[in-house]
Design a protein around this motif. Structure first.
Motif, short mmCIF file in Angstrom:
data_model
loop_
_atom_site.label_atom_id
_atom_site.label_comp_id
_atom_site.label_asym_id
_atom_site.label_seq_id
_atom_site.Cartn_x
_atom_site.Cartn_y
_atom_site.Cartn_z
N UNK A 33 0.85 -1.19 0.00
CA UNK A 33 0.00 0.00 0.00
C UNK A 33 0.88 1.24 0.00
N UNK A 34 0.93 1.94 -1.10
CA UNK A 34 1.81 3.11 -1.21
C UNK A 34 1.28 4.30 -0.42
N UNK A 35 0.02 4.25 0.00
CA UNK A 35 -0.60 5.39 0.67
C UNK A 35 -0.39 5.32 2.18
N UNK A 36 0.86 5.14 2.59
CA UNK A 36 1.17 5.06 4.01
C UNK A 36 2.45 5.81 4.32
N UNK A 37 2.60 6.25 5.56
CA UNK A 37 3.80 6.96 5.97
C UNK A 37 4.03 6.75 7.46
N UNK A 38 5.22 7.10 7.90
CA UNK A 38 5.59 6.94 9.31
C UNK A 38 6.45 8.12 9.74
N UNK A 39 6.14 8.69 10.90
CA UNK A 39 6.90 9.82 11.44
C UNK A 39 7.64 9.38 12.69
N UNK A 40 8.85 9.89 12.85
CA UNK A 40 9.64 9.63 14.05
C UNK A 40 9.71 10.90 14.90
N UNK A 41 9.48 10.71 16.20
CA UNK A 41 9.56 11.83 17.14
C UNK A 41 10.87 11.66 17.90
N UNK A 42 11.88 12.40 17.51
CA UNK A 42 13.22 12.19 18.03
C UNK A 42 13.31 12.54 19.51
N UNK A 43 13.95 11.63 20.25
CA UNK A 43 14.25 11.79 21.68
C UNK A 43 13.01 11.73 22.57
N UNK A 44 11.86 11.34 22.03
CA UNK A 44 10.67 11.21 22.86
C UNK A 44 10.42 9.73 23.17
N UNK A 45 9.72 9.50 24.29
CA UNK A 45 9.48 8.14 24.74
C UNK A 45 8.10 7.63 24.35
N UNK A 46 7.65 6.60 25.08
CA UNK A 46 6.43 5.90 24.70
C UNK A 46 5.20 6.80 24.76
N UNK A 47 5.11 7.62 25.80
CA UNK A 47 3.92 8.46 25.95
C UNK A 47 3.92 9.68 25.05
N UNK A 48 5.04 9.93 24.34
CA UNK A 48 5.16 11.09 23.45
C UNK A 48 4.73 12.37 24.16
N UNK A 49 5.17 12.52 25.41
CA UNK A 49 4.73 13.65 26.22
C UNK A 49 5.39 14.96 25.81
N UNK A 50 6.66 14.90 25.37
CA UNK A 50 7.36 16.13 25.00
C UNK A 50 6.74 16.79 23.76
N UNK A 51 6.22 15.97 22.89
CA UNK A 51 5.68 16.48 21.62
C UNK A 51 4.21 16.10 21.46
N UNK A 52 3.50 16.10 22.56
CA UNK A 52 2.09 15.68 22.51
C UNK A 52 1.28 16.56 21.58
N UNK A 53 1.48 17.89 21.65
CA UNK A 53 0.72 18.80 20.79
C UNK A 53 1.04 18.58 19.32
N UNK A 54 2.32 18.35 19.01
CA UNK A 54 2.70 18.12 17.62
C UNK A 54 2.11 16.82 17.08
N UNK A 55 2.15 15.77 17.89
CA UNK A 55 1.58 14.50 17.47
C UNK A 55 0.07 14.63 17.25
N UNK A 56 -0.60 15.32 18.16
CA UNK A 56 -2.03 15.52 18.03
C UNK A 56 -2.38 16.33 16.78
N UNK A 57 -1.58 17.37 16.51
CA UNK A 57 -1.81 18.19 15.31
C UNK A 57 -1.59 17.38 14.04
N UNK A 58 -0.53 16.56 14.03
CA UNK A 58 -0.25 15.72 12.86
C UNK A 58 -1.38 14.74 12.61
N UNK A 59 -1.82 14.05 13.66
CA UNK A 59 -2.89 13.07 13.51
C UNK A 59 -4.19 13.73 13.07
N UNK A 60 -4.47 14.91 13.61
CA UNK A 60 -5.70 15.62 13.24
C UNK A 60 -5.67 16.04 11.78
N UNK A 61 -4.55 16.58 11.34
CA UNK A 61 -4.41 16.97 9.94
C UNK A 61 -4.60 15.77 9.02
N UNK A 62 -4.01 14.64 9.40
CA UNK A 62 -4.13 13.41 8.62
C UNK A 62 -5.58 12.93 8.55
#
Length: 253
Positions: free
Chosen positions: A184-213
């Motif tokens: 399936x070519x219609x897929x992608x993956x983003x890496x959040x550098x230096x963040x852990x499992x809960x993605x707490x440091x970049x929670x807003x960025x992850x939420x914005x990315x998922x919402x846009x998607x």
């Protein structure tokens, strides 16, 4: 002494997050994390808390679109081997959306073990997109069957993972994404550098990315340039796309 039977339970959908739309034109099912093995009932409050913030942002972003957003409450806390309880509950939840709202596109958005459930249940004909955040994927083993990917053909897929995650291995989600990209070519993956499992440091960025998607997948809204680039780029570039600090500050919702 006879062994006690596993209790028979039913999954359920939480109440619609935000005001219930008068006419539903799309739905998001939020799939919380879980355990590898457990017959206990999940805590409906604790298990879903991590997904509610994303759900609230989605509701704000889609206030004029007719979006129904529900948290899925599983029967059991565990995946439980071949029973795959969380994936089965995710599939049931899609069927329930179809029963309630009719033929509307559905996005499955899961965290941790919920990410694995979203990827498994993504083959349902009503599902048009999948978001897997820090997905729990089993260790690759030559003696075990690999995680299925063919069910994702025709769906948009977004995987997000912190590079310092010590609970769910980001390298395994990369390998999964690489196999899925071949089907399936219609897929992608983003890496959040230096963040852990809960993605707490970049929670807003992850939420914005998922919402846009999700807004793009369900309602055809324009995707941000990073998402466009990640979807268009060949492996491994589109599967190791860095999520920039401050992503989403210029996006509404």
């Amino acid at each position: 002494m006879a062994q006690q039977a596993t209790p028979v339970r039913t999954a359920r959908l939480g109440r619609t997050l935000g005001p219930e739309p008068t006419a539903v034109s799309g739905a998001v099912l939020l799939l919380p994390g879980g355990r590898e093995v457990s017959a206990r009932r999940p805590s409906s409050v604790l298990a879903s808390a991590s997904m509610r913030a994303l759900g609230r942002r989605l509701v704000r972003a889609a206030r004029d679109e007719g979006l129904a957003t529900h948290v899925v409450h599983y029967r059991y806390r565990g995946w439980n081997g071949s029973e795959a309880h969380l994936a089965r509950d995710a599939t049931w939840a899609v069927e329930e959306i179809v029963r309630r709202y009719g033929d509307v596109p559905v996005c499955l958005a899961g965290l941790d073990m919920g990410g694995r459930a979203a990827l498994h249940a993504g083959g349902h004909e009503a599902v048009n997109s999948v978001v897997a955040i820090a997905p729990w994927l089993p260790e690759e083993d030559v003696a075990a069957s690999p995680e299925p990917v063919k069910q994702l053909v025709g769906r948009r897929v977004l995987i997000v993972h912190g590079t310092n995650d010590v609970r769910t291995d980001p390298e395994l989600s990369f390998r999964f994404a690489a196999r899925a990209k071949k089907a399936n070519r219609d897929g992608c993956r983003f890496e959040v550098h230096a963040d852990g499992h809960g993605l707490r440091q970049y929670r807003d960025e992850v939420s914005a990315l998922a919402t846009n998607f999700v807004m793009g997948a369900l309602f055809g809204r324009p995707l941000s340039r990073p998402l466009q680039d990640a979807l268009a780029a060949p492996p491994p570039l589109g599967l190791r796309m860095p999520l920039a600090a401050g992503f989403g500050t210029s996006l509404r919702g």
